[in-house]
Structures are given as structure tokens and as C-alpha cells.
Design a protein around this motif. Structure first.
Motif, PDB file in Angstrom:
ATOM      1  N   GLU A   4       4.709  -4.741 -14.127  1.00 56.52           N
ATOM      2  CA  GLU A   4       5.187  -5.612 -15.206  1.00 56.52           C
ATOM      3  C   GLU A   4       6.525  -6.272 -14.853  1.00 56.52           C
ATOM      4  OE1 GLU A   4       3.108  -6.056 -17.533  1.00 56.52           O
ATOM      5  OE2 GLU A   4       1.847  -4.264 -17.356  1.00 56.52           O
ATOM      6  N   LYS A  21       9.245   6.467  -2.452  1.00 57.88           N
ATOM      7  CA  LYS A  21       7.867   6.503  -2.940  1.00 57.88           C
ATOM      8  C   LYS A  21       7.214   7.843  -2.647  1.00 57.88           C
ATOM      9  CE  LYS A  21       6.964   1.587  -3.383  1.00 57.88           C
ATOM     10  NZ  LYS A  21       6.444   0.342  -2.797  1.00 57.88           N
ATOM     11  N   GLY A  48      -6.052   4.104  -9.763  1.00 59.70           N
ATOM     12  CA  GLY A  48      -6.020   2.691  -9.357  1.00 59.70           C
ATOM     13  C   GLY A  48      -4.605   2.232  -9.062  1.00 59.70           C
ATOM     14  N   VAL A  69     -11.665  -3.651 -11.968  1.00 55.96           N
ATOM     15  CA  VAL A  69     -12.264  -2.509 -11.272  1.00 55.96           C
ATOM     16  C   VAL A  69     -12.104  -1.221 -12.076  1.00 55.96           C
ATOM     17  CG1 VAL A  69     -12.145  -1.084  -9.179  1.00 55.96           C
ATOM     18  CG2 VAL A  69     -11.903  -3.584  -9.021  1.00 55.96           C
ATOM     19  N   ALA A  82       9.688  -2.630  -6.460  1.00 54.48           N
ATOM     20  CA  ALA A  82       8.388  -1.941  -6.311  1.00 54.48           C
ATOM     21  C   ALA A  82       7.530  -2.451  -5.146  1.00 54.48           C
ATOM     22  CB  ALA A  82       7.585  -1.947  -7.606  1.00 54.48           C
ATOM     23  N   PHE A  83       7.128  -3.731  -5.173  1.00 55.60           N
ATOM     24  CA  PHE A  83       6.250  -4.245  -4.125  1.00 55.60           C
ATOM     25  C   PHE A  83       6.946  -4.213  -2.762  1.00 55.60           C
ATOM     26  CE2 PHE A  83       3.821  -5.960  -7.619  1.00 55.60           C
ATOM     27  CZ  PHE A  83       2.533  -6.113  -7.126  1.00 55.60           C
ATOM     28  N   ASP A  84       6.260  -3.620  -1.786  1.00 58.39           N
ATOM     29  CA  ASP A  84       6.709  -3.647  -0.389  1.00 58.39           C
ATOM     30  C   ASP A  84       8.117  -3.083  -0.202  1.00 58.39           C
ATOM     31  OD1 ASP A  84       6.388  -4.012   2.293  1.00 58.39           O
ATOM     32  OD2 ASP A  84       6.870  -6.149   2.287  1.00 58.39           O
ATOM     33  N   ASN A 107       5.476   0.291 -13.441  1.00 54.09           N
ATOM     34  CA  ASN A 107       6.682  -0.050 -12.679  1.00 54.09           C
ATOM     35  C   ASN A 107       7.112  -1.486 -12.915  1.00 54.09           C
ATOM     36  OD1 ASN A 107       4.913   0.513  -9.469  1.00 54.09           O
ATOM     37  ND2 ASN A 107       4.409  -0.898 -11.132  1.00 54.09           N
ATOM     38  N   MET A 109       2.928   2.800  -2.100  1.00 50.96           N
ATOM     39  CA  MET A 109       2.885   3.676  -3.280  1.00 50.96           C
ATOM     40  C   MET A 109       1.557   4.438  -3.309  1.00 50.96           C
ATOM     41  SD  MET A 109       4.885   4.460  -5.880  1.00 50.96           S
ATOM     42  CE  MET A 109       4.380   6.160  -5.887  1.00 50.96           C
ATOM     43  N   GLY A 152       0.798  -1.228   0.000  1.00 54.34           N
ATOM     44  CA  GLY A 152       0.000   0.000   0.000  1.00 54.34           C
ATOM     45  C   GLY A 152       0.829   1.275   0.000  1.00 54.34           C
ATOM     46  N   LYS A 206      -8.029  -0.329 -21.353  1.00 54.32           N
ATOM     47  CA  LYS A 206      -8.883   0.068 -20.237  1.00 54.32           C
ATOM     48  C   LYS A 206      -9.361   1.520 -20.383  1.00 54.32           C
ATOM     49  CE  LYS A 206      -6.472  -3.217 -17.220  1.00 54.32           C
ATOM     50  NZ  LYS A 206      -6.507  -3.777 -15.856  1.00 54.32           N
ATOM     51  N   ALA A 214      -6.433  -8.661  -7.123  1.00 51.70           N
ATOM     52  CA  ALA A 214      -6.301 -10.063  -7.553  1.00 51.70           C
ATOM     53  C   ALA A 214      -7.135 -10.283  -8.808  1.00 51.70           C
ATOM     54  CB  ALA A 214      -6.780 -10.993  -6.451  1.00 51.70           C
ATOM     55  N   ALA A 263      -4.119   0.072  -6.480  1.00 53.90           N
ATOM     56  CA  ALA A 263      -4.261  -1.219  -5.788  1.00 53.90           C
ATOM     57  C   ALA A 263      -3.778  -2.361  -6.669  1.00 53.90           C
ATOM     58  CB  ALA A 263      -5.724  -1.444  -5.406  1.00 53.90           C
ATOM     59  N   ALA A 264      -3.239  -3.377  -6.014  1.00 50.98           N
ATOM     60  CA  ALA A 264      -2.864  -4.616  -6.699  1.00 50.98           C
ATOM     61  C   ALA A 264      -4.046  -5.574  -6.530  1.00 50.98           C
ATOM     62  CB  ALA A 264      -1.591  -5.191  -6.105  1.00 50.98           C
ATOM     63  N   GLY A 289      -4.273   4.751 -14.174  1.00 46.67           N
ATOM     64  CA  GLY A 289      -3.993   3.383 -13.752  1.00 46.67           C
ATOM     65  C   GLY A 289      -2.523   3.185 -13.440  1.00 46.67           C
ATOM     66  N   ASN A 318      11.035   3.283  -5.548  1.00 48.14           N
ATOM     67  CA  ASN A 318      10.431   2.758  -6.778  1.00 48.14           C
ATOM     68  C   ASN A 318      10.920   3.635  -7.930  1.00 48.14           C
ATOM     69  OD1 ASN A 318       8.774   1.156  -8.390  1.00 48.14           O
ATOM     70  ND2 ASN A 318       6.858   2.111  -7.745  1.00 48.14           N
TER      71      ASN A 318
HETATM   72  O1  PMT Z   1       1.749  -1.305  -2.567  1.00 47.33           O
HETATM   73  P1  PMT Z   1       3.253  -1.219  -2.754  1.00 47.33           P
HETATM   74  O2  PMT Z   1       3.992  -2.270  -1.962  1.00 47.33           O
HETATM   75  O3  PMT Z   1       3.777   0.187  -2.487  1.00 47.33           O
HETATM   76  O4  PMT Z   1       3.577  -1.544  -4.297  1.00 47.33           O
HETATM   77  C1  PMT Z   1       3.117  -0.663  -5.292  1.00 47.33           C
HETATM   78  C2  PMT Z   1       2.519  -1.400  -6.498  1.00 47.33           C
HETATM   79  C3  PMT Z   1       3.625  -2.167  -7.207  1.00 47.33           C
HETATM   80  C4  PMT Z   1       1.417  -2.371  -6.041  1.00 47.33           C
HETATM   81  C5  PMT Z   1       1.904  -0.280  -7.409  1.00 47.33           C
HETATM   82  O5  PMT Z   1       2.911   0.617  -7.808  1.00 47.33           O
HETATM   83  C6  PMT Z   1       1.225  -0.892  -8.641  1.00 47.33           C
HETATM   84  O6  PMT Z   1       1.837  -1.160  -9.663  1.00 47.33           O
HETATM   85  N1  PMT Z   1      -0.126  -1.106  -8.530  1.00 47.33           N
HETATM   86  C7  PMT Z   1      -0.915  -1.785  -9.572  1.00 47.33           C
HETATM   87  C8  PMT Z   1      -0.679  -3.259  -9.456  1.00 47.33           C
HETATM   88  C9  PMT Z   1      -1.479  -4.026 -10.486  1.00 47.33           C
HETATM   89  O7  PMT Z   1      -2.396  -4.735 -10.124  1.00 47.33           O
HETATM   90  O8  PMT Z   1      -1.139  -3.825 -11.744  1.00 47.33           O
HETATM   91  P2  PMT Z   1      -1.776  -4.553 -13.046  1.00 47.33           P
HETATM   92  O9  PMT Z   1      -0.838  -4.252 -14.142  1.00 47.33           O
HETATM   93  O10 PMT Z   1      -2.110  -5.986 -12.712  1.00 47.33           O
HETATM   94  O11 PMT Z   1      -3.158  -3.787 -13.250  1.00 47.33           O
HETATM   95  C10 PMT Z   1      -3.310  -2.689 -14.134  1.00 47.33           C
HETATM   96  C11 PMT Z   1      -4.323  -1.694 -13.576  1.00 47.33           C
HETATM   97  O12 PMT Z   1      -5.615  -2.303 -13.525  1.00 47.33           O
HETATM   98  C12 PMT Z   1      -4.024  -1.183 -12.172  1.00 47.33           C
HETATM   99  O13 PMT Z   1      -4.398   0.176 -12.102  1.00 47.33           O
HETATM  100  C13 PMT Z   1      -4.926  -2.050 -11.289  1.00 47.33           C
HETATM  101  O14 PMT Z   1      -5.307  -1.361 -10.082  1.00 47.33           O
HETATM  102  C14 PMT Z   1      -6.135  -2.273 -12.204  1.00 47.33           C
HETATM  103  N2  PMT Z   1      -6.838  -3.547 -11.978  1.00 47.33           N
HETATM  104  C15 PMT Z   1      -6.221  -4.740 -12.182  1.00 47.33           C
HETATM  105  C16 PMT Z   1      -6.931  -5.922 -12.048  1.00 47.33           C
HETATM  106  C17 PMT Z   1      -8.293  -5.864 -11.671  1.00 47.33           C
HETATM  107  N3  PMT Z   1      -9.011  -6.981 -11.506  1.00 47.33           N
HETATM  108  N4  PMT Z   1      -8.887  -4.672 -11.467  1.00 47.33           N
HETATM  109  C18 PMT Z   1      -8.181  -3.510 -11.620  1.00 47.33           C
HETATM  110  O15 PMT Z   1      -8.737  -2.420 -11.432  1.00 47.33           O
END
Ligand code: PMT
Length: 220
Positions: free
Chosen positions: A146, A200, A93, A127, A176-178, A169, A36, A34, A161, A98, A95-96, A142, A182
Motif C-alpha cells: 500500500e 527481511k 501469497g 490468484v 519494501a520493494f527490492d 507493507n 520477502m 522476491g 479475499k 500484475a 508475489a507481486a 496474503g 522492511n
Molecule cells: O519481493 P520484494 O522486493 O522483497 O518485495 C516484497 C513485496 C513488497 C513484493 C511483498 O512484501 C508484498 O507486499 N507482496 C504482495 C504485493 C502485492 O501484489 O500486493 P497487493 O496488495 O497488490 O495484493 C494483495 C494480495 O493479493 C497479495 O497477497 C497478492 O499476492 C495477491 N494478488 C494480487 C493480485 C492478483 N492478481 N492476484 C493475487 O493473488
């Protein structure tokens, strides 16, 4: 009173991981802390925005002046996002989320039995794509996490999207994560910007001012 460039702009920002229940005591999740997203919530608030932070489970304290809503699963995040964006001008967005959830979470703790077990997973809603579909006028930012072909995959997500901007990132292998630092590559239609490795909070300030610049340009 805060007279920054985003004064009075209502922003909804998602941060942290989601948790997808397996049974009452177990879940599937990811390594997002969380940090970032919370740093970006604070940076946007400092520019005058009125920020609602939709947060998966984290150990972080709520940035001053930010309204925080706690949730766990991707489905809850979708519901809270659609509720919160009514009347908002911007959605971010971070959030990471699932991509899959467990098909039928067990009501009771699963007992160990056979040597192997299988879980059936179903696709979660996207989302940020759903939020964009709900409101074509929102400014939507967003993130893209990667492990390969950063620019190509980020640009594809920007397009698919229908986002206004994407912050990409490199993740995995200690990136990046945790972490407290970054690096970000920002893409939008017609431009890009590299934000090199930094804390961050510093990156969030740079990203927030770029977001404000693009948001104000899109509005005029
Ligand atoms: O939380 P930290 O430890 O600080 O780490 C930060 C981070 C690496 C989590 C953050 O910088 C980051 O990259 N967040 C997005 C992570 C992600 O899920 O990326 P993605 O490439 O899978 O998704 C692309 C976009 O779609 C993102 O904006 C994501 O929020 C959104 N998404 C993805 C899947 C889904 N089911 N719904 C979504 O809205």
C-alpha cells in the motif's frame, strides 16, 4: 528430520514479480525482487513446513530444502497455484502479481512507427482469491502493498479475499520493494501485530512464527 511446529504441514508460497508479455522481447512487470517471499519460504521451512515456492523471475537462490517452481505470468501463477494446493494445508501469497496483462501480445517484435502507441490491458485473475475459492479449508495468508491507508486497505483485502491473515507493507518511495529490510503490520480476524523495521530475514522469522501460532490455533 525437522520437528518444528509446522512439521509435515504442506505450504505453497508465491514470491517475486510476474511478467506480462508485450511481444517476444518486452514485458510489463514491477519492482519485486522476491526477497520477502524467499525469506518467508526459508523461515517456514525452518519451522518444519514442506514448502513449495512458486517463483516469478528473480536473481535469488532457492532456500535449502524448498521445492521451487519457476513461472512468469499471472495466468501461469494461477495454474501452478491451483495445481500445487491440492493436498496442501497453507497458501501464502507474497508475489507481486500484475493486475493487468496485455490483451494480445504480438508474435513478432513490435516495430517502432508512430510517435505514440497504445496497449490494451485486460484484468488478470486474482490468484489468492481463486485459491481460497478452490479450498475453503486452506489457511491463506496474503500480503498487501500500500502507498496510503495501510490498515484500512489491508483489512478490506483480508475481508474481500477471505484470507486468514494479511501482512501489510508500505511501498514506493524506496520502501519494501527490492530492499533488504522492511516493516510489516499483520492483521487477522480479531487481532493485529506490528513488526517494526528489520531485515527481511528477521521479519520473515517473526512472521513465520506468528503464522504457525494462528495456523495451529485455527486447526484446534
Ligand atoms: O519481493 P520484494 O522486493 O522483497 O518485495 C516484497 C513485496 C513488497 C513484493 C511483498 O512484501 C508484498 O507486499 N507482496 C504482495 C504485493 C502485492 O501484489 O500486493 P497487493 O496488495 O497488490 O495484493 C494483495 C494480495 O493479493 C497479495 O497477497 C497478492 O499476492 C495477491 N494478488 C494480487 C493480485 C492478483 N492478481 N492476484 C493475487 O493473488
Amino acid at each position: 528430520f525437522n520437528a518444528g511446529p509446522l512439521h509435515g504441514v504442506r505450504v505453497v508460497l508465491t514470491a517475486g514479480p510476474t511478467r506480462e508479455a508485450i511481444d517476444p522481447v518486452r514485458y510489463i512487470s514491477n519492482r519485486s525482487s522476491g526477497k520477502m517471499g524467499y525469506a518467508l519460504a526459508a523461515a517456514l521451512q525452518a519451522l518444519g513446513a514442506n514448502v513449495t515456492l512458486l517463483s516469478g523471475p528473480t536473481n535469488l537462490s532457492t532456500p535449502a530444502g524448498v521445492l521451487r517452481v519457476d513461472l512468469e505470468s499471472a495466468e501461469q501463477l494461477l495454474e501452478e497455484s491451483l495445481r500445487a494446493v491440492a493436498g496442501a494445508q497453507m497458501f501464502v501469497g507474497a508475489a507481486a502479481v500484475a493486475d493487468y496483462r496485455v490483451d494480445m501480445p504480438a508474435d513478432e517484435k513490435i516495430k517502432k512507427a508512430d510517435a505514440t502507441m497504445s496497449l490494451t490491458l485486460s484484468r488478470n485473475p486474482d490468484v489468492i482469491a481463486a485459491v481460497r475459492q478452490r479450498d475453503a479449508k486452506l489457511f491463506v495468508v496474503g500480503f498487501a502493498a500500500e502507498t496510503e491507508k495501510l490498515a484500512e486497505h489491508a483489512r478490506a483485502k483480508l475481508e474481500r479475499k477471505k484470507l486468514d491473515m494479511i501482512a501489510a507493507n508500505w511501498v514506493g518511495h524506496g520502501r519494501a520493494f527490492d530492499r533488504d529490510d522492511n516493516a510489516l503490520s499483520i492483521f487477522w480476524n480479531g487481532g493485529e501485530r506490528e513488526l517494526p523495521q528489520a531485515s527481511k530475514s528477521e521479519l520473515a522469522r517473526q512472521l513465520a512464527s506468528l503464522i504457525a501460532e494462528r495456523f495451529l490455533a485455527a486447526r484446534n
